[in-house]
Scaffold this active site. Sequence first.
Site, PDB file in Angstrom:
ATOM      1  N   GLY A  63     -18.432  -1.547  -7.296  1.00  0.00           N
ATOM      2  CA  GLY A  63     -17.373  -2.126  -8.126  1.00  0.00           C
ATOM      3  C   GLY A  63     -16.088  -2.270  -7.337  1.00  0.00           C
ATOM      4  O   GLY A  63     -15.728  -1.389  -6.569  1.00  0.00           O
ATOM      5  N   ARG A  79     -23.430  -5.590  -5.230  1.00  0.00           N
ATOM      6  CA  ARG A  79     -24.459  -4.566  -5.356  1.00  0.00           C
ATOM      7  C   ARG A  79     -25.678  -5.131  -4.632  1.00  0.00           C
ATOM      8  O   ARG A  79     -26.009  -6.306  -4.774  1.00  0.00           O
ATOM      9  CB  ARG A  79     -24.725  -4.267  -6.818  1.00  0.00           C
ATOM     10  CG  ARG A  79     -23.437  -3.761  -7.497  1.00  0.00           C
ATOM     11  CD  ARG A  79     -23.663  -2.927  -8.722  1.00  0.00           C
ATOM     12  NE  ARG A  79     -22.574  -1.971  -8.902  1.00  0.00           N
ATOM     13  CZ  ARG A  79     -21.452  -2.206  -9.613  1.00  0.00           C
ATOM     14  NH1 ARG A  79     -21.276  -3.366 -10.218  1.00  0.00           N
ATOM     15  NH2 ARG A  79     -20.523  -1.285  -9.719  1.00  0.00           N
ATOM     16  N   ASP A 114     -19.524   6.142  -5.760  1.00  0.00           N
ATOM     17  CA  ASP A 114     -20.634   7.069  -5.630  1.00  0.00           C
ATOM     18  C   ASP A 114     -21.903   6.428  -5.048  1.00  0.00           C
ATOM     19  O   ASP A 114     -22.504   6.946  -4.098  1.00  0.00           O
ATOM     20  CB  ASP A 114     -20.891   7.529  -7.075  1.00  0.00           C
ATOM     21  CG  ASP A 114     -21.797   8.697  -7.165  1.00  0.00           C
ATOM     22  OD1 ASP A 114     -21.437   9.727  -6.611  1.00  0.00           O
ATOM     23  OD2 ASP A 114     -22.867   8.537  -7.763  1.00  0.00           O
ATOM     24  N   THR A 135     -12.891   3.496  -5.970  1.00  0.00           N
ATOM     25  CA  THR A 135     -13.413   3.294  -7.329  1.00  0.00           C
ATOM     26  C   THR A 135     -12.313   3.604  -8.326  1.00  0.00           C
ATOM     27  O   THR A 135     -11.552   4.565  -8.128  1.00  0.00           O
ATOM     28  CB  THR A 135     -14.637   4.193  -7.624  1.00  0.00           C
ATOM     29  OG1 THR A 135     -14.859   4.226  -9.039  1.00  0.00           O
ATOM     30  CG2 THR A 135     -14.454   5.620  -7.148  1.00  0.00           C
ATOM     31  N   ASP A 188     -12.811   4.815 -11.134  1.00  0.00           N
ATOM     32  CA  ASP A 188     -13.257   5.899 -12.022  1.00  0.00           C
ATOM     33  C   ASP A 188     -12.738   7.284 -11.633  1.00  0.00           C
ATOM     34  O   ASP A 188     -12.794   8.211 -12.432  1.00  0.00           O
ATOM     35  CB  ASP A 188     -14.794   5.964 -12.047  1.00  0.00           C
ATOM     36  CG  ASP A 188     -15.418   4.661 -12.503  1.00  0.00           C
ATOM     37  OD1 ASP A 188     -14.705   3.883 -13.168  1.00  0.00           O
ATOM     38  OD2 ASP A 188     -16.599   4.420 -12.205  1.00  0.00           O
ATOM     39  N   ASP A 200     -14.159   9.459  -9.822  1.00  0.00           N
ATOM     40  CA  ASP A 200     -15.237  10.420 -10.091  1.00  0.00           C
ATOM     41  C   ASP A 200     -15.891  10.982  -8.830  1.00  0.00           C
ATOM     42  O   ASP A 200     -17.011  11.476  -8.892  1.00  0.00           O
ATOM     43  CB  ASP A 200     -16.312   9.764 -10.982  1.00  0.00           C
ATOM     44  CG  ASP A 200     -16.917   8.538 -10.338  1.00  0.00           C
ATOM     45  OD1 ASP A 200     -16.391   8.061  -9.304  1.00  0.00           O
ATOM     46  OD2 ASP A 200     -17.925   8.032 -10.865  1.00  0.00           O
ATOM     47  N   ARG A 202     -17.343   4.989 -16.380  1.00  0.00           N
ATOM     48  CA  ARG A 202     -18.757   5.374 -16.432  1.00  0.00           C
ATOM     49  C   ARG A 202     -18.876   6.697 -17.183  1.00  0.00           C
ATOM     50  O   ARG A 202     -18.469   6.782 -18.317  1.00  0.00           O
ATOM     51  CB  ARG A 202     -19.358   5.437 -15.035  1.00  0.00           C
ATOM     52  CG  ARG A 202     -19.443   4.045 -14.421  1.00  0.00           C
ATOM     53  CD  ARG A 202     -20.611   3.917 -13.499  1.00  0.00           C
ATOM     54  NE  ARG A 202     -20.112   3.634 -12.166  1.00  0.00           N
ATOM     55  CZ  ARG A 202     -20.883   3.372 -11.134  1.00  0.00           C
ATOM     56  NH1 ARG A 202     -22.187   3.367 -11.243  1.00  0.00           N
ATOM     57  NH2 ARG A 202     -20.361   3.101  -9.964  1.00  0.00           N
TER      58      ARG A 202
END
Length: 329
Positions: A15, A76, A107, A130, A132, A134, A176
Amino acid sequence: MATEIKTIGVLTSGGDAPGMNAAIRAVVRTAIMRGYSVKGIRHGYNGLLTGDIIDMNLRSVSEIIHRGGTILYTARCLEFKTLEGQQRAAQACRDNGIDALVVIGGDGSLTGARIFAEEYPVTCIGLPGTIDNDLYGTDFTIGYDTALNTIVECVDKIRDTATSHDRIFFVEVMGRDAGFLAQNSAIASGAEAAIIPEDRTDADQLETFIGRGFRKTKNSSIVIVTESPGNKNGGAMHYADRVKREYPGYDVRVSILGHLQRGGAPSANDRILASRLGEAAIQALMEDQHNIMVGIHNNEIVYVPFDQAIKNDKPIDKNLIRVLNELSI
Ligand code: ADP
């Protein structure tokens, strides 16, 4: 300089996140200034498989620090997950003289880099890119701060209409399965609650929220919900449907912020973070570091082994949950 590395490939994968361009710029400029050649690999790992590889120079990264997205494009690439795909990528590195890769992504992208580096003689350094936030071992990821600010701007606008109509709004944000964006945007926008995966306990989060505040004092309310893909009991729609069923007196709306959270000019913090991490990636290569993610912890650069960054779940500070609960009464 580690003698065996002459040419460094840089790619963005997974992403997109605001600040990836600032990271590319820092990687390219630092590497060239320290005597390396740099190749840009376009469209993530796909570029290795299709030969979409370009020479980078100091000027290739001019005028990009303020731009969202990524000038190298991202993608991707399912084929890279296969043995054959990885073999072809290794061959492409040999053909193009690429000795090391700097992979900017989340990730999944760093998982790909870890597997690749274990099997083939290409040193991989990861940068956490990212929205996120995360990735374990780094306090912040590139893109998170910008996305957080975008969400807060949107929620401020949603609040105007929520208040005017006495409505409950469930606002779904990205992340996510990580609640950093939801929890911190809820605090920053003065939302009444956040429903995040990390706070899933036996207690019903919706019941708790309704019982705690909304029913008693407030006519309008904003609840930020993490998207939680793959969990049919997650996401804003799920909670809105429940309120409609269980509390039919309330006027409920859903707003899914979607891809606008990824776009826009990176914040100053993301530009600075990306610049520091990009520079540190080249420093790490010069120190002969292998297969690590470069992160930031307590405002210091840290090297995190891929295994740790990927496999551990990054915990959310539970104090943030308390702060939101206390301030949203
Ligand atoms: P993100 O990096 O944002 O988490 P993805 O999870 O979609 O995004 O991963 C991006 C890309 O990284 C994938 O399309 C694939 O090319 C590569 N990748 C992800 N997981 C693996 C894996 N287990 N093995 C090899 N490559 C992977």
